[in-house]
Motif scaffolding. Structure first.
Motif, PDB file in Angstrom:
ATOM      1  N   THR A 206      -7.826  35.958  45.234  1.00  0.00           N
ATOM      2  CA  THR A 206      -6.938  37.116  45.181  1.00  0.00           C
ATOM      3  C   THR A 206      -6.533  37.384  43.743  1.00  0.00           C
ATOM      4  O   THR A 206      -6.379  36.448  42.955  1.00  0.00           O
ATOM      5  CB  THR A 206      -5.660  36.902  46.012  1.00  0.00           C
ATOM      6  OG1 THR A 206      -4.842  35.917  45.348  1.00  0.00           O
ATOM      7  CG2 THR A 206      -5.978  36.405  47.411  1.00  0.00           C
ATOM      8  N   GLY A 207      -6.354  38.632  43.411  1.00  0.00           N
ATOM      9  CA  GLY A 207      -5.876  38.992  42.072  1.00  0.00           C
ATOM     10  C   GLY A 207      -6.398  40.359  41.666  1.00  0.00           C
ATOM     11  O   GLY A 207      -7.602  40.599  41.719  1.00  0.00           O
ATOM     12  N   GLU A 209      -6.572  41.455  38.781  1.00  0.00           N
ATOM     13  CA  GLU A 209      -7.262  41.358  37.494  1.00  0.00           C
ATOM     14  C   GLU A 209      -8.732  40.949  37.647  1.00  0.00           C
ATOM     15  O   GLU A 209      -9.485  40.971  36.684  1.00  0.00           O
ATOM     16  CB  GLU A 209      -6.534  40.341  36.583  1.00  0.00           C
ATOM     17  CG  GLU A 209      -6.675  38.857  36.960  1.00  0.00           C
ATOM     18  CD  GLU A 209      -5.705  38.373  38.049  1.00  0.00           C
ATOM     19  OE1 GLU A 209      -5.394  39.169  38.955  1.00  0.00           O
ATOM     20  OE2 GLU A 209      -5.295  37.199  37.995  1.00  0.00           O
ATOM     21  N   ASP A 249      -3.827  42.307  45.229  1.00  0.00           N
ATOM     22  CA  ASP A 249      -2.522  41.623  45.280  1.00  0.00           C
ATOM     23  C   ASP A 249      -1.503  42.382  46.119  1.00  0.00           C
ATOM     24  O   ASP A 249      -0.399  42.682  45.647  1.00  0.00           O
ATOM     25  CB  ASP A 249      -1.981  41.462  43.847  1.00  0.00           C
ATOM     26  CG  ASP A 249      -2.563  40.231  43.151  1.00  0.00           C
ATOM     27  OD1 ASP A 249      -2.811  39.219  43.832  1.00  0.00           O
ATOM     28  OD2 ASP A 249      -2.765  40.295  41.921  1.00  0.00           O
ATOM     29  N   GLY A 273      -1.950  33.933  43.761  1.00  0.00           N
ATOM     30  CA  GLY A 273      -0.890  34.582  44.528  1.00  0.00           C
ATOM     31  C   GLY A 273       0.068  33.657  45.248  1.00  0.00           C
ATOM     32  O   GLY A 273       0.656  34.043  46.274  1.00  0.00           O
ATOM     33  N   ASP A 280       2.888  37.900  43.918  1.00  0.00           N
ATOM     34  CA  ASP A 280       2.223  36.783  44.579  1.00  0.00           C
ATOM     35  C   ASP A 280       2.110  37.057  46.084  1.00  0.00           C
ATOM     36  O   ASP A 280       2.903  36.595  46.908  1.00  0.00           O
ATOM     37  CB  ASP A 280       2.941  35.466  44.249  1.00  0.00           C
ATOM     38  CG  ASP A 280       2.592  35.004  42.832  1.00  0.00           C
ATOM     39  OD1 ASP A 280       1.451  35.282  42.399  1.00  0.00           O
ATOM     40  OD2 ASP A 280       3.438  34.414  42.159  1.00  0.00           O
TER      41      ASP A 280
HETATM   42 MG    MG Z   1      -2.537  36.347  40.807  1.00  0.00          MG
END
Ligand code: MG
Ligand code: AMP
Length: 448
Positions: A206-207, A209, A249, A273, A280
């Motif tokens: 997850t993210g 970015e 996210d 997260g 998160d």
């Molecule tokens: Mg993250």
């Protein structure tokens, strides 16, 4: 903060091995047997020859059997008519008649009456052309054989059941199946075995970015190395793994991605997260369910950890591990918590994996109150040529830090072959200290 041990035990206490199922042999490689394997047939299945040669009756070569004090060189060769060939795979139940021989190949069934195998090297190879009127013509190419010596009665004969008797237990429940175990199972009559299946694990990163491997990351972007690394680590450890990259996210995105994977997973692993940040999403989404618990674990790296279960099809409880996003933290968490849990699901001992106590070469600081998992390089030093080593063990293990120990430092992680475990009470590791090291991947074996 809770101790590492407590989190690890909480995970193991919540799990039981996956229910066994019948699995074809090659599919069962690496799996653990759920029941004893009993031989359906003896091994060997029938008396057979261990050599290429001639099967004869001892009475017909009595003058060549040793033990009578005569020098081998003084013995007179015996010529016998050859009744035919017996090759491996010959299904006929043959009898060698008195005064005759069969040419026989390695693995071929022994004809009834034969109790001596004369290796071809102790004969003329069947080139004798001397004719004996009294015999029927041979069915094979060879009609006569001159026997010059023998190795004795019973030699070069593999007796039915001398390896395994029908009904013998050849493999015990709990055995992990590798090439050699699969071979014996096949030989004693099985095409499939009852094993605990290899867990199917889905790794979700997850993210916002994250960009896929192969992409040149722009400003603010990070290549998703975690899901790839974990899938590879899972496969290396003998589990089935599947990758879902770059979940956004948001709580909704996390829940949708998990719901999609739940039904075909025996376990789920997420990264990212789960810290204290505003975005998160994994922690935010799963905290509401009440079946996943988030803890601060007294370790470095890998402090934020989550574990629990999600409800799959038919009330099936699917364990979920939520690991921190920093790549080093993710890998250490995998080694310390996820791999042992998956071994338990597979019916293996959670504690498996090579460990060694090694002497530290360098030294470093460690935070009091936290177990430190240092990425290290273990080397085995063979002291065999060192006169000072005396009679004792000749292998000594040394370990040094693999480099930068930040939880984002991938380069040192890639150079490491071990996690060095520094107990929570230690604040300074000195050269010469002896610490436990756990293998990463192939560990310190020489093939890298
Ligand atoms: Mg993250
Ligand atoms: P998080 O746990 O989401 O707060 O992430 C902690 C750090 O790990 C951040 O610097 C992230 O960019 C980085 N990170 C998170 N997920 C990944 C991933 N899948 N691959 C590489 N780095 C990541």
């Amino acid at each position: 903060m809770i101790p590492v041990q407590e989190h690890a035990e909480r995970i193991l206490d919540a799990l039981t091995p996956l229910p066994p199922r019948a699995t074809s042999l090659l599919e069962a490689q690496g799996c653990v047997l759920a029941a004893d394997v009993t031989a359906l047939v003896p091994l060997p299945g029938f008396d057979n020859s261990a050599m290429d040669g001639y099967a004869v009756r001892s009475a017909d070569v009595a003058a060549l059997l040793s033990g009578d004090g005569i020098d081998d060189a003084d013995r007179v060769p015996i010529v016998l008519p050859v009744a035919g060939d017996i090759a491996a795979g010959d299904r006929r139940e043959l009898t060698v008649l008195p005064g005759h021989a069969y040419r026989i190949m390695t693995g071929a069934p022994l004809p009834a009456g034969a109790d001596v195998i004369v290796p071809v090297e102790l004969t003329d190879g069947g080139t004798s052309t001397e004719i004996t009127e009294s015999t029927a013509p041979s069915e094979g190419d060879v009609t006569r054989v001159e026997i010059r010596a023998t190795d004795g009665v019973g030699r070069h004969i593999r007796r039915a059941g001398e390896d395994v008797q029908a009904g013998d237990v050849v493999l015990r429940a709990g055995t992990r199946l590798g090439p050699r175990q699969l071979a014996v199972a096949a030989a004693v009559g099985y095409g499939e075995l009852h094993v605990h299946p290899r867990p199917k694990v889905v790794c979700l990163s997850t993210g916002d970015e994250l960009v896929a491997p192969g992409t040149v990351p722009g400003f603010g972007e990070v290549v998703d190395s975690n899901s790839l690394m974990l899938v590879a680590a899972l496969r290396e450890a003998g589990f089935d793994a599947h990758l879902v990259s770059g979940v956004r996210d948001t709580e909704e995105a996390v829940m949708v991605a998990l719901a999609e994977q739940l039904d075909h997973a025996d376990a789920l692993v997420t990264t990212g997260g789960v810290s204290m940040g505003a975005y998160d999403a994994v922690k935010a989404a799963l905290s509401q369910l009440g079946t996943v618990r988030f803890d601060q674990v007294a370790m470095q790296p890998g402090k934020p950890q989550g574990f629990g279960t999600l409800c799959g099809e038919g009330e099936r409880r699917v364990p979920i591990f939520t690991l921190p996003g920093n790549p080093v933290s993710a890998l250490v968490s995998f080694e310390v918590f996820v791999a042992p849990a998956l071994r338990l699901l597979s019916g293996r001992s959670p504690e498996a994996g090579a460990r060694i106590r090694a002497r530290v070469l360098d030294g470093w600081r460690s935070t009091a109150g936290k177990v430190q998992f240092v990425r290290g390089i273990v080397e085995l030093v063979d002291l065999a040529d060192d006169p000072a080593s005396g009679e004792g063990p000749t292998i000594r293990a040394t370990v040094r830090s693999a480099g930068g120990q930040g939880s984002h430092v991938l380069h040192a992680l890639s150079a490491a072959n071990a996690l060095v475990v520094v107990p929570a009470h230690v604040e300074q590791v000195h050269p010469g200290d002896v610490l436990e090291c756990r293998a990463l991947g192939a560990g310190w074996t020489t093939d890298g």
